[in-house]
Design an enzyme around this catalytic site. Sequence first.
Site, short mmCIF file in Angstrom:
data_model
loop_
_atom_site.label_atom_id
_atom_site.label_comp_id
_atom_site.label_asym_id
_atom_site.label_seq_id
_atom_site.Cartn_x
_atom_site.Cartn_y
_atom_site.Cartn_z
CG ASP A 76 -5.49 -7.38 1.28
OD1 ASP A 76 -4.42 -6.74 1.34
OD2 ASP A 76 -6.56 -6.88 0.91
CD GLU A 88 0.48 -4.69 5.81
OE1 GLU A 88 0.13 -5.20 6.89
OE2 GLU A 88 -0.25 -3.94 5.14
#
Length: 389
Positions: free
Chosen positions: A23, A281
Amino acid sequence: MVDSKNRAIHCDIFCAVVDNYGDIGVCWRLARQLANEQGVDVRLWVDDLRSFGKLCPELDASLSEQRCRGVNVRHWPATFPAVEPADLVLEAFACNLPQSYVEAMAAREVKPVWLNLEYLSAEDWVEGCHKLPSPHPTLPLTKYFFFPGFTGKTGGLLLEHDLLARRDAFQADAGAQQRYWRNLGVPERMAGEVRISLFSYENEAMEGLLRCWEQGEQSVTCLLPEGRSLPQVANYFGQQAGKAGDVWQRGQLRAHVLPFVEQERYDELLWACDVNFVRGEDSCVRAQWAAKPFIWHIYPQHDGVHLAKLEALRVRYTAGLTAEAAQGVRDLWLVWNGGPDIAGAWAHFVAQQGELTRHGAEWARRLESNNLALNLLDFYRQTSNPNIP
């Protein structure tokens, strides 16, 4: 960047750090791109500065406010201070804004553009949810869902303006690559050697993969950044633990343990290697910009929903490949995320290395025009001033 009234755009990005740094990795990259390429005045609110410091070594975790690489980095405390909300507010990955801040947004005469920056997905349903409004139940505010993705009907991917040019220059410069490896303490390549970066979560297939590299016909140099998979690899080599600088050898396999590096240096590792194992990600996207064959270790979820996301990207990525190359990607991605026969899957995959490398370059070219940071700013302008086309 300035808006239609010729004043600087102020942006607040809120990020809650999780243990895998994904994140904060995305938020830090986005904050720098908005500030340094687009002239946006960015405040990055982070709840855990000590963990953030792994990605930004010059950060002082004891300070509640500091400027790093063009970004105003602020500690996000449990008791949130009274601040003027920004024009553009990004709530990263549904991290829940402080209630006092939300109320201050509602009190503004001109309401901020409020976006929930969602996780990346290649699934089809993302296109239908991208930019959907969500009115606040009690306050005069609307939050919009903004989905990164791989098609023109999504928010696109993070890409710095000069990244691909820097990649191409590095990959075309044998001297630069030799200097890179020397700086890491890695010997020059041997004929027929394959160099692999290995960045993953803990993985049941790890021992089998290392064994097939050890016993294979091809010399393998494995570059292993410090992280969650390091204890598994150390154990394979008979070590109780590992640290940056360690070098281990078994058969055809040599492993070099690298320090956890800042994002720019990780890009160079991906560019320099022949094959990249990546996780989560941010590193998955960077591997695609590197234009090399890659294997994605998606963050596992107990209900198995992650496998649908894995398959969605696999289907998009392999479109246009020969059937044999597409099958090689499918088999290795699946086994690395929980299937059997890692040795057979690896042999099939690496046999397609040439085609996958060519495909990786074409895939990156297809994606480069859909830029997440630019799309965010376009949406801000259109939403804050609907008369702008």
